[in-house]
Design a protein around this motif. Structure first.
Motif, PDB file in Angstrom:
ATOM      1  N   UNK A  66      25.386  55.989 -71.025  1.00  0.00           N
ATOM      2  CA  UNK A  66      25.768  54.746 -70.301  1.00  0.00           C
ATOM      3  C   UNK A  66      27.282  54.444 -70.317  1.00  0.00           C
ATOM      4  N   UNK A  67      27.527  53.613 -69.480  1.00  0.00           N
ATOM      5  CA  UNK A  67      29.130  53.153 -69.584  1.00  0.00           C
ATOM      6  C   UNK A  67      28.989  51.600 -69.836  1.00  0.00           C
ATOM      7  N   UNK A  69      29.104  48.792 -68.482  1.00  0.00           N
ATOM      8  CA  UNK A  69      28.352  47.835 -67.514  1.00  0.00           C
ATOM      9  C   UNK A  69      26.931  48.411 -67.566  1.00  0.00           C
ATOM     10  N   UNK A  70      26.552  49.169 -68.348  1.00  0.00           N
ATOM     11  CA  UNK A  70      25.139  49.680 -68.322  1.00  0.00           C
ATOM     12  C   UNK A  70      24.778  50.893 -67.322  1.00  0.00           C
ATOM     13  N   UNK A  71      25.721  51.240 -66.555  1.00  0.00           N
ATOM     14  CA  UNK A  71      25.540  52.391 -65.565  1.00  0.00           C
ATOM     15  C   UNK A  71      25.223  53.764 -66.215  1.00  0.00           C
ATOM     16  N   UNK A  72      24.514  54.547 -65.747  1.00  0.00           N
ATOM     17  CA  UNK A  72      24.248  56.032 -66.233  1.00  0.00           C
ATOM     18  C   UNK A  72      25.509  56.816 -65.988  1.00  0.00           C
ATOM     19  N   UNK A  73      25.781  57.621 -66.703  1.00  0.00           N
ATOM     20  CA  UNK A  73      26.675  58.867 -66.136  1.00  0.00           C
ATOM     21  C   UNK A  73      26.027  59.994 -66.813  1.00  0.00           C
ATOM     22  N   UNK A  74      26.562  61.034 -66.125  1.00  0.00           N
ATOM     23  CA  UNK A  74      25.899  62.510 -66.528  1.00  0.00           C
ATOM     24  C   UNK A  74      27.141  63.752 -66.172  1.00  0.00           C
ATOM     25  N   UNK A  75      27.016  64.758 -66.908  1.00  0.00           N
ATOM     26  CA  UNK A  75      27.527  65.913 -66.700  1.00  0.00           C
ATOM     27  C   UNK A  75      27.172  66.500 -65.299  1.00  0.00           C
ATOM     28  N   UNK A  76      27.982  66.796 -64.124  1.00  0.00           N
ATOM     29  CA  UNK A  76      27.603  66.979 -62.797  1.00  0.00           C
ATOM     30  C   UNK A  76      27.748  68.512 -62.729  1.00  0.00           C
TER      31      UNK A  76
END
Length: 86
Positions: A66-67, A69-76
């Protein structure tokens, strides 16, 4: 996002591997959200339980979390695939 990576003796395609402590303070550029996500807050998955560099767990191609702001991130699209010990 381009985290600052410290050379720890384990390389992938001539670049140092990322470890768990490289991402939490890495800035995020181009976040489209309001308020903007400015940094990674947590790495919740994709942390190696076996492979370490400089005593820290290596991040895998499956890393995500998460960032601020609570948004998700991932390796693409991981671009490094071949490990070499230096």
């Amino acid at each position: 996002m381009k985290p600052r990576v410290v050379r720890r003796g384990l390389m992938v395609d001539d670049s140092p591997v990322l470890v768990d402590e490289d991402l939490p303070l890495a800035p995020i550029a181009g976040c489209p959200e309001t308020p903007p996500c400015l940094q990674i807050a947590e790495v919740s998955e994709g942390v190696s339980t076996r492979l370490k560099a400089g005593g820290r767990p290596v991040l895998l191609a499956t890393a995500q979390g998460t960032t601020n702001t609570g948004s998700r991130w991932q390796v693409f699209e991981p671009v490094q695939t071949k490990l070499e010990a230096a």
